[in-house]
Scaffold this active site. Structure first.
Site, PDB file in Angstrom:
ATOM      1  N   SER A  31       0.700  -1.156   0.018  1.00 13.58           N
ATOM      2  CA  SER A  31      -0.412   0.181   0.057  1.00 13.58           C
ATOM      3  C   SER A  31       0.778   1.084  -0.010  1.00 13.58           C
ATOM      4  O   SER A  31       1.480   1.551  -0.975  1.00 13.58           O
ATOM      5  CB  SER A  31      -0.894  -0.339   0.899  1.00 13.58           C
ATOM      6  OG  SER A  31      -1.746   0.807   0.997  1.00 13.58           O
TER       7      SER A  31
ATOM      8  N   ASP B 233      -9.419  -5.738  -5.139  1.00  9.70           N
ATOM      9  CA  ASP B 233      -8.966  -3.955  -4.600  1.00  9.70           C
ATOM     10  C   ASP B 233     -10.319  -3.174  -4.632  1.00  9.70           C
ATOM     11  O   ASP B 233      -9.061  -2.210  -5.936  1.00  9.70           O
ATOM     12  CB  ASP B 233      -7.222  -4.280  -4.468  1.00  9.70           C
ATOM     13  CG  ASP B 233      -6.366  -3.248  -3.271  1.00  9.70           C
ATOM     14  OD1 ASP B 233      -7.312  -1.986  -2.284  1.00  9.70           O
ATOM     15  OD2 ASP B 233      -5.500  -3.390  -2.916  1.00  9.70           O
TER      16      ASP B 233
ATOM     17  N   HIS C 277      -7.471  -5.861  -0.791  1.00 11.83           N
ATOM     18  CA  HIS C 277      -6.391  -5.389  -0.334  1.00 11.83           C
ATOM     19  C   HIS C 277      -5.263  -5.933   1.154  1.00 11.83           C
ATOM     20  O   HIS C 277      -6.032  -5.783   2.114  1.00 11.83           O
ATOM     21  CB  HIS C 277      -6.683  -4.105   0.548  1.00 11.83           C
ATOM     22  CG  HIS C 277      -5.324  -2.637   0.279  1.00 11.83           C
ATOM     23  ND1 HIS C 277      -4.796  -2.276  -0.778  1.00 11.83           N
ATOM     24  CD2 HIS C 277      -5.083  -2.284   1.191  1.00 11.83           C
ATOM     25  CE1 HIS C 277      -4.510  -1.399   0.008  1.00 11.83           C
ATOM     26  NE2 HIS C 277      -3.876  -1.050   0.601  1.00 11.83           N
TER      27      HIS C 277
END
Length: 675
Positions: A204, A310, A341
């Site tokens: 991320s 995601d 995610h």
């Protein structure tokens, strides 16, 4: 004690001491298990002590003064490195994770933070990277981004300060930047223990920084492993003018900043508010945070990992980055899962650790282990079932133009290769989502227009990024559009819509490296959390129709006037099985995924000027064959090619177990890009 016994004990002590010293001073090849016949090593091995590893902290000068205190900002870098190589002056490569989350929020499925002893040395480094790789002859460096944890400066959400936080550390590792033993002191420290070769990794925001640093072309960065990472921050917050979240980057920076930074960074916060207007207009603030434009500068190889479902860091981010890297000849590898995610350590643990190990060995140690000759892509077809492609997208993939046509009932049309005349009309309903539309695609409903093929006679594979061009006439000055590709048919998928986005965390733990009392290498196991469905959203895209001009600026619409806009759809790799149908849905607000416009428009779509360009393996010919008749041959739910089992579990990294017949194939809640 008799003299003979004394001599025996003395000889034993000499032999033992000699063996210990020899182990400490082994050459790199010998220490990491080089074959006795002189061939080059193929795998680094855990021959160094993790318990005795050197743990130190340095503060690297970024050359910026983000917090405006009159002195350049220093970022904290915590180092864990094997002690033994330095005793002989042998230099080691570095694995680095630069993160804003080391103190505020934690890393990984168990939200680990850094912990320190009384002397300020790091005790626990989140995740398994240091536990696993330090005994194998790597150093691990965890960098606190500017404005977080123990670093100076301000968080600027992907901008110069964020990127320089990590780039400056790479420069220091290569002798080009200055670091200090304390945050405010004047005693400098050099990284004499490293050869400067660095690999960056992170999920991320962390992986985003890896992308950003790679886009600077910094020397010494040899590879990056961005997991669920952003490639352009605009595309994290907006989709062609349509807002994806009800807040901007100023909220995100405030979420992660240290108390000290928050007290001094009001000016930076103000620049975020002004530079990232909620209108969705493109500004220079976004240009600075667009790494795709600088893909030509990338020197590092890229092992990219992303969940195809995601909905936090949406998959347009990986698609456009992958394509830009390909255009510039960057060596690449990709894993695509069915998760949201989620880190691959939590859905394919054994295979990921093994692949990552071999990837770093090849890229940072130069071992010829064959990882560069393996298939480029691993794609999860069903939960825990993986297939590979020699290239991605596969050879023979071609953008194929599919066209909607009216059907026998309003709002329920067909999808084929021929242009058709006619219109369809729908009214935006912000209370409904893409799953609502898909569930009612065969029924005339006022909030969407759906276009569907007949049941496929053979599998049809989509691989890459799609786009949908829509010509629509609104009744109000504002309108948002959504375009969705859907696989209509029963399946069992990972439950990406669940809070854990496709995994269930178990109580049992497996261990991945060496542990100490303060830093365990043992993590909770997971398993796939699945859901039986009647349809699967394959790809989606959104836009504010006011962005029809394509220049990054929204405009008021003239009611009654037709506008044409092309929506970028998320990258994916999906097989629509024989017996299923492929659908294109065009609608307004996609609940929980984009915010609604200020008005509630009705839109009339001109079908003759509306189309979808879809990357199909086999192109238009494959589509024609698959739609030329009723379902036959492959049973519904089957996929193209054989599959592999999920990564092996256990206490050591093992390769994925492969089937013997080969494996190749031709949001309602506010989210944070790390949680």
């Amino acid at each position: 004690m008799p003299n003979s016994m004394r001599m025996t004990i003395w000889r034993w002590l000499i032999v033992t001491a000699t063996a210990v010293l020899a182990a400490a001073f082994l050459t790199p090849a010998a220490a990491q298990g080089a074959p006795h016949d002189g061939r080059a090593p193929r795998e680094s091995r855990p021959v160094y002590s993790y318990a005795d590893a050197v743990r130190e902290s340095v503060w690297v000068d970024t050359g910026l003064d983000g917090d405006g205190d009159g002195r350049t900002d220093r970022v904290a870098a915590d180092v864990v490195r094997p002690r033994e190589p330095a005793l002989r002056g042998r230099k080691v490569p570095v694995i680095m994770d630069a993160s804003p989350y080391y103190s505020c929020c934690g890393r990984g499925n168990e939200s680990q933070t850094k912990t320190y002893d009384a002397a300020g040395h790091v005790v626990q480094m989140p995740l398994f990277y240091d536990n696993y790789f330090v005994p194998r002859g790597y150093a691990f460096v965890g960098v606190d981004l500017a404005g977080t944890d123990r670093s100076d400066g301000c968080v600027d959400v992907g901008g110069k300060s964020d990127v320089r936080s990590a780039k400056a550390v790479i420069d220091w590792l290569n002798g080009r930047a200055r670091a200090y033993t304390t945050r405010t002191g004047s005693t400098t420290v050099r990284a004499t223990w490293t050869n400067g070769k660095t690999g960056m990794i992170g999920k991320s925001w962390d992986g985003t920084i890896a992308n950003g640093v790679a886009a600077t072309g910094v020397k010494g960065l040899k590879t990056i492993v961005p997991i669920s990472a952003i490639s352009s921050w605009y595309d994290y917050y907006f989709a062609q003018g349509a807002p994806l979240y009800d807040s901007g980057p100023d909220w995100l920076s405030d979420y992660v900043e240290s108390d000290a930074a928050r007290a001094h960074c009001a000016a930076v916060q103000r620049k975020m508010v002004d530079g990232a207007p909620r209108t969705g207009d493109w500004t220079s603030w976004w240009t600075e945070r667009d790494y795709v434009k600088d893909a030509a500068k990338v020197r590092a190889s890229v092992f990219l990992v992303h969940g195809m479902q995601d909905l936090n860091v949406r998959t347009k981010n990986f698609g456009q980055w992958w394509d830009a890297l390909a255009e510039n000849g960057v060596h690449r590898k990709i894993w695509l899962s069915q998760t949201g995610h989620v880190d691959p350590f939590d859905y394919r643990r054994g295979a990921f650790v093994d692949t990552l190990h071999r990837w770093f060995d090849h890229e940072l140690l130069g071992y010829d282990n064959g990882v560069d000759r393996e298939p480029v892509a691993d794609v999860e077809r069903h939960p825990d079932q993986w297939a590979t492609s020699a290239l991605w997208p596969p050879r023979g993939t071609a953008a194929t133009t599919l066209r909607p046509a009216p059907g026998g009932r309003a709002g329920v049309g067909t999808l084929g290769l021929r242009t058709a005349r006619g219109t369809e009309t729908f009214t935006d309903d912000p209370s409904l989502s893409e799953t609502d539309w898909a569930a009612r695609v065969d029924r005339p409903t006022p909030e969407k227009a759906g276009f569907v093929t007949g049941p496929l006679s053979r599998d049809l594979r989509l691989a890459g990024s799609s786009e949908v061009t829509v010509t629509a006439t609104p009744t109000t000055p504002t309108a948002h559009l959504s375009a969705v590709l859907v696989d209509l048919g029963p399946d069992t998928i990972r439950d990406y819509g669940d809070a854990d986005e496709g995994i269930t965390t178990l109580a049992d733990r497996t261990c991945w490296g060496a542990s100490t009392a303060g830093d365990s290498a043992c993590y909770k196991e997971t398993k796939a959390k699945t859901k039986a469905v009647d349809h699967t959203v394959v790809s989606r895209g959104w836009a504010d129709l006011g962005n029809y001009a394509g220049d990054g600026r929204g405009r008021p619409l003239t009611p009654g006037k037709a506008y044409t806009i092309t929506l970028d759809l998320a990258a994916t790799d999906h097989v629509v099985p024989a017996g299923h149908r492929l659908a294109l849905i065009v609608a307004g607000t996609d609940k929980d995924l984009i915010d609604p416009p200020s008005s509630t428009p009705t839109l009339t779509v001109d079908l003759s000027r509306t189309s979808a360009r879809v990357p199909l393996v086999g192109g238009a010919a494959a589509f024609a064959r698959a739609t030329a008749g009723g379902a036959a041959g492959t049973a519904a739910g089957a996929t193209t090619g054989a599959t592999t089992a999920a990564g092996a579990a256990g206490s050591a990294a093992l390769p994925a177990v492969k089937s013997p017949d080969a494996v190749r194939e031709g949001g309602a809640a506010r989210r944070v890009p790390g949680q």
